[in-house]
Motif scaffolding. Sequence first.
Motif, PDB file in Angstrom:
ATOM      1  N   ASP A  83     -16.921  45.911  53.060  1.00 13.75           N
ATOM      2  CA  ASP A  83     -16.066  45.227  52.413  1.00 13.75           C
ATOM      3  C   ASP A  83     -16.483  45.220  50.794  1.00 13.75           C
ATOM      4  O   ASP A  83     -16.481  43.906  50.319  1.00 13.75           O
ATOM      5  CB  ASP A  83     -16.347  43.974  53.003  1.00 13.75           C
ATOM      6  N   THR A 143     -13.057  47.644  45.603  1.00 16.38           N
ATOM      7  CA  THR A 143     -12.325  48.844  45.691  1.00 16.38           C
ATOM      8  C   THR A 143     -12.917  49.463  44.340  1.00 16.38           C
ATOM      9  O   THR A 143     -12.736  50.819  44.379  1.00 16.38           O
ATOM     10  CB  THR A 143     -11.008  48.859  45.821  1.00 16.38           C
ATOM     11  N   PRO A 151     -12.328  54.354  49.843  1.00 19.67           N
ATOM     12  CA  PRO A 151     -11.203  54.303  51.015  1.00 19.67           C
ATOM     13  C   PRO A 151     -10.272  55.560  51.018  1.00 19.67           C
ATOM     14  O   PRO A 151      -9.985  56.045  49.855  1.00 19.67           O
ATOM     15  CB  PRO A 151     -10.345  52.985  50.590  1.00 19.67           C
ATOM     16  N   ARG A 183      -8.652  52.145  53.860  1.00 17.25           N
ATOM     17  CA  ARG A 183      -9.973  51.670  54.663  1.00 17.25           C
ATOM     18  C   ARG A 183     -10.696  51.213  53.794  1.00 17.25           C
ATOM     19  O   ARG A 183     -10.760  51.503  52.558  1.00 17.25           O
ATOM     20  CB  ARG A 183     -10.402  52.648  55.705  1.00 17.25           C
ATOM     21  N   GLU A 184     -11.831  50.351  54.123  1.00 11.82           N
ATOM     22  CA  GLU A 184     -12.708  49.810  53.356  1.00 11.82           C
ATOM     23  C   GLU A 184     -13.768  50.617  52.818  1.00 11.82           C
ATOM     24  O   GLU A 184     -14.017  51.561  53.031  1.00 11.82           O
ATOM     25  CB  GLU A 184     -13.423  48.496  54.245  1.00 11.82           C
TER      26      GLU A 184
END
Length: 376
Positions: free
Chosen positions: A140, A143, A169, A174-175
Amino acid sequence: MEGQQLQQVLNPQRLKSLQEWMLKSSITLTQVNGQRKYGGPPPVWQGPAPGPGCEVFISQIPRDIYEDRLIPLFQSIGTIYEFRLMMNFSGQNRGFAYAKYGDPVTASAAVMTLHHYRLPEGGCLTVRKSTEKRQLRLGDLPTSTNQGELLTVLRMLSDGVEDVLLKMPGPKGREVVALVNYSSHYAASMAKKVLVQAFRKRYGISITVKWMSFSKSKHVAETGQDDDCFTPPALNPLPKPSITPPHLHPQPLLHDVPSHPPIQPFFRAVGGPAGLRDEMMPQAPVNHDAVSQLQWICELYRLGTPQYEVRFHRTSSDGFLCFIFKILIPGLLFPLCGFIRILPGTSIQAMKVEVYRAAAEQAIQTMCKVSNLRPF
């Protein structure tokens, strides 16, 4: 009644033997957090702390057997960096301990020699390689996280950070995940306790922190083989590659390892100072040692520091010593595994050098086969 039971459990004669041995040998034992520890390092130790693969796990210890019997036994294999006997409040041991040596080959020799060792006082020890988790998975993340600056942040928040690999990602969004390699299990454990709160307090973001483990199954622990590993089909080591550093521009080793970090720095994303530069390109090794060459490759492609795990397997009928190895490279999705045969050496150190060299050579060849990396 309880006092009489405790007296029977503790065995006064064994306790007296322990005290006499400590006085005679000038050994110091430190009680901390449910364990009694020797060394870490001991007074005579020279050089750095041992890396991964150097620790053995000892179980099935009779409850009234102490360090005066165990430490000399395991020192007969090689110099012990640290010995930890787990203790309970009554003064009994809890039936298991850890012994850490200076290198994985000595630890493998301890497993080979002392597994199923029968103590004169009774009991049969179980000795296996210890599972030392040293890698955390941070999830988490923003980005815009930058790998080099995330490394700086982690070194400010926790001790023992060796390197970090950022996985951005994919096409499905995706994280962002970071794999962080620590110098020891203890350092990783301490970091796991503080990082979530530290990121929330300092930067106002919520991340997840979990252990990363390469142990797939009981089969892996018992055989040293993993269905997901690259295992050379033959017993003999693969032919030596020519390991002159390439002078051409490198190609990406894996599709999910970014060749350049994201433009927006991590510090700016979380409210800290920006403008830190990426680490300089690592210099190619001047010698032709395969271990140094593999380290250089991993630095060049930002894959993290290789971690060697070596286990003695058997002695073949023609006199060769057979070892199973596993090299964990944080930036690869799988460990590199193989089988090595060497002739007995003049010392454990000499055999260690030979096993590591052969393991690194096989790892380099495997990496060349499964990627676009040019052979050297």
